[in-house]
Design an enzyme around this catalytic site. Sequence first.
Site, PDB file in Angstrom:
ATOM      1  N   SER A   7      63.718  28.396  44.301  1.00  0.00           N
ATOM      2  CA  SER A   7      62.267  28.249  44.121  1.00  0.00           C
ATOM      3  C   SER A   7      61.754  29.321  43.170  1.00  0.00           C
ATOM      4  O   SER A   7      61.955  30.521  43.415  1.00  0.00           O
ATOM      5  CB  SER A   7      61.553  28.379  45.460  1.00  0.00           C
ATOM      6  N   HIS A  32      63.230  24.475  41.820  1.00  0.00           N
ATOM      7  CA  HIS A  32      62.265  24.013  42.821  1.00  0.00           C
ATOM      8  C   HIS A  32      60.892  24.571  42.460  1.00  0.00           C
ATOM      9  O   HIS A  32      60.708  25.780  42.333  1.00  0.00           O
ATOM     10  CB  HIS A  32      62.711  24.495  44.198  1.00  0.00           C
ATOM     11  N   ASP A  34      57.132  24.896  43.538  1.00  0.00           N
ATOM     12  CA  ASP A  34      56.232  24.839  44.704  1.00  0.00           C
ATOM     13  C   ASP A  34      54.779  24.839  44.257  1.00  0.00           C
ATOM     14  O   ASP A  34      54.276  25.850  43.775  1.00  0.00           O
ATOM     15  CB  ASP A  34      56.477  26.054  45.607  1.00  0.00           C
ATOM     16  N   MET A  36      50.916  24.528  45.430  1.00  0.00           N
ATOM     17  CA  MET A  36      50.065  24.696  46.620  1.00  0.00           C
ATOM     18  C   MET A  36      48.600  24.681  46.213  1.00  0.00           C
ATOM     19  O   MET A  36      48.217  25.364  45.264  1.00  0.00           O
ATOM     20  CB  MET A  36      50.373  26.038  47.283  1.00  0.00           C
ATOM     21  N   HIS A  65      57.766  20.153  44.449  1.00  0.00           N
ATOM     22  CA  HIS A  65      57.345  20.068  45.857  1.00  0.00           C
ATOM     23  C   HIS A  65      55.835  20.223  45.906  1.00  0.00           C
ATOM     24  O   HIS A  65      55.310  21.327  45.769  1.00  0.00           O
ATOM     25  CB  HIS A  65      58.061  21.185  46.635  1.00  0.00           C
ATOM     26  N   MET A  67      52.610  20.530  47.692  1.00  0.00           N
ATOM     27  CA  MET A  67      51.940  20.842  48.961  1.00  0.00           C
ATOM     28  C   MET A  67      50.444  20.741  48.691  1.00  0.00           C
ATOM     29  O   MET A  67      49.706  21.733  48.708  1.00  0.00           O
ATOM     30  CB  MET A  67      52.338  22.251  49.419  1.00  0.00           C
ATOM     31  N   MET A 136      61.237  20.637  56.128  1.00  0.00           N
ATOM     32  CA  MET A 136      60.737  22.023  56.047  1.00  0.00           C
ATOM     33  C   MET A 136      61.286  22.830  57.225  1.00  0.00           C
ATOM     34  O   MET A 136      61.143  22.431  58.383  1.00  0.00           O
ATOM     35  CB  MET A 136      59.207  22.049  56.074  1.00  0.00           C
ATOM     36  N   PHE A 142      54.174  29.681  52.192  1.00  0.00           N
ATOM     37  CA  PHE A 142      54.599  31.016  51.769  1.00  0.00           C
ATOM     38  C   PHE A 142      56.122  31.116  51.714  1.00  0.00           C
ATOM     39  O   PHE A 142      56.802  30.530  52.547  1.00  0.00           O
ATOM     40  CB  PHE A 142      54.080  32.083  52.740  1.00  0.00           C
ATOM     41  N   ASP A 174      64.229  23.360  53.177  1.00  0.00           N
ATOM     42  CA  ASP A 174      63.442  24.362  52.439  1.00  0.00           C
ATOM     43  C   ASP A 174      62.811  25.368  53.399  1.00  0.00           C
ATOM     44  O   ASP A 174      62.012  24.988  54.255  1.00  0.00           O
ATOM     45  CB  ASP A 174      62.341  23.612  51.661  1.00  0.00           C
TER      46      ASP A 174
HETATM   47  C1  DX5 Z   1      57.300  27.277  51.215  1.00  0.00           C
HETATM   48  C2  DX5 Z   1      57.957  26.728  49.992  1.00  0.00           C
HETATM   49  C3  DX5 Z   1      59.356  27.186  49.808  1.00  0.00           C
HETATM   50  C4  DX5 Z   1      59.501  28.659  49.596  1.00  0.00           C
HETATM   51  C5  DX5 Z   1      60.904  29.057  49.960  1.00  0.00           C
HETATM   52  O1  DX5 Z   1      56.086  26.655  51.383  1.00  0.00           O
HETATM   53  O2  DX5 Z   1      57.971  25.331  50.015  1.00  0.00           O
HETATM   54  O3  DX5 Z   1      59.986  26.460  48.763  1.00  0.00           O
HETATM   55  O4  DX5 Z   1      59.262  29.046  48.277  1.00  0.00           O
HETATM   56  O5  DX5 Z   1      60.974  30.440  49.942  1.00  0.00           O
HETATM   57  P1  DX5 Z   1      62.003  31.243  50.861  1.00  0.00           P
HETATM   58  O6  DX5 Z   1      63.373  30.837  50.452  1.00  0.00           O
HETATM   59  O7  DX5 Z   1      61.677  32.653  50.526  1.00  0.00           O
HETATM   60  O8  DX5 Z   1      61.712  30.873  52.281  1.00  0.00           O
HETATM   61 ZN    ZN Z   2      59.221  24.235  48.545  1.00  0.00          ZN
END
Ligand code: DX5
Ligand code: ZN
Length: 214
Positions: A7, A32, A34, A36, A65, A67, A136, A142, A174
């Site tokens: 990520s 990946h 992310d 948000m 991904h 969110m 998840m 986070f 993840d």
């Molecule tokens: C969380 C994200 C993850 C996150 C993973 O909401 O979807 O992809 O970045 O980070 P780590 O590996 O640090 O848990």
């Molecule tokens: Zn993710």
Amino acid sequence: MAKIAPSILAADFSELGRDVRRLSSEGADYLHIDIMDGVFVPNISFGPDVMKSILGDAGAPFDVHLMITEPVRYIDRFVTDNTEFITVHYEACADLDATLKTIKEHGVKAGVSIKPGTEPDVLDAFLKDIDLVLVMSVEPGFGGQKFMDSSLAKIRYYKEKREEEGLGYVIEVDGGLSSANSHLVREAGADIIVAGSAVFKAPDMAAEIRGICG
Ligand code: DX5
Ligand code: ZN
């Protein structure tokens, strides 16, 4: 051996191009991404323009991904020649069928994710139309959180379901994963492992990536 999707959330954003080149040269299978929105999850990351800014540095395909609430509104913004998967949250879509259709109409593989509190069977009716199931193993929002082992039964559920019904989706997991615990999700049946902080904090990134893949 599992594949790895590091990520970029854990990258140094002031040196994003450098970090992305490093991930690619040290063995990332996917990048990946992310996204948000501060509504579906209590955090804001970055948007499609930042993702597109690393296109020239990305040696691996994007695994996006989302969110975000009602992601169907923004699918087209994340479509590039380098986008392999766009994953939406089951909990964020009023019409999951239409959302999956929109992703596929853009020639991108469609993923669906479930949060830790969501039962895996909510996706039963959709599995035939899904290319990737994202389990998840932390509450989304986070990086750097602790792995929840309640994800393992869900990975097994989707693996068994795929066999029983002769389906073709891949299983991704993840959150909270590193070379120290990734064997758990590999043994349960994960095909792709997402890892952010473990990859970026490792003294030897390539060794950590190899350790996660098994
Ligand atoms: C969380 C994200 C993850 C996150 C993973 O909401 O979807 O992809 O970045 O980070 P780590 O590996 O640090 O848990
Ligand atoms: Zn993710």
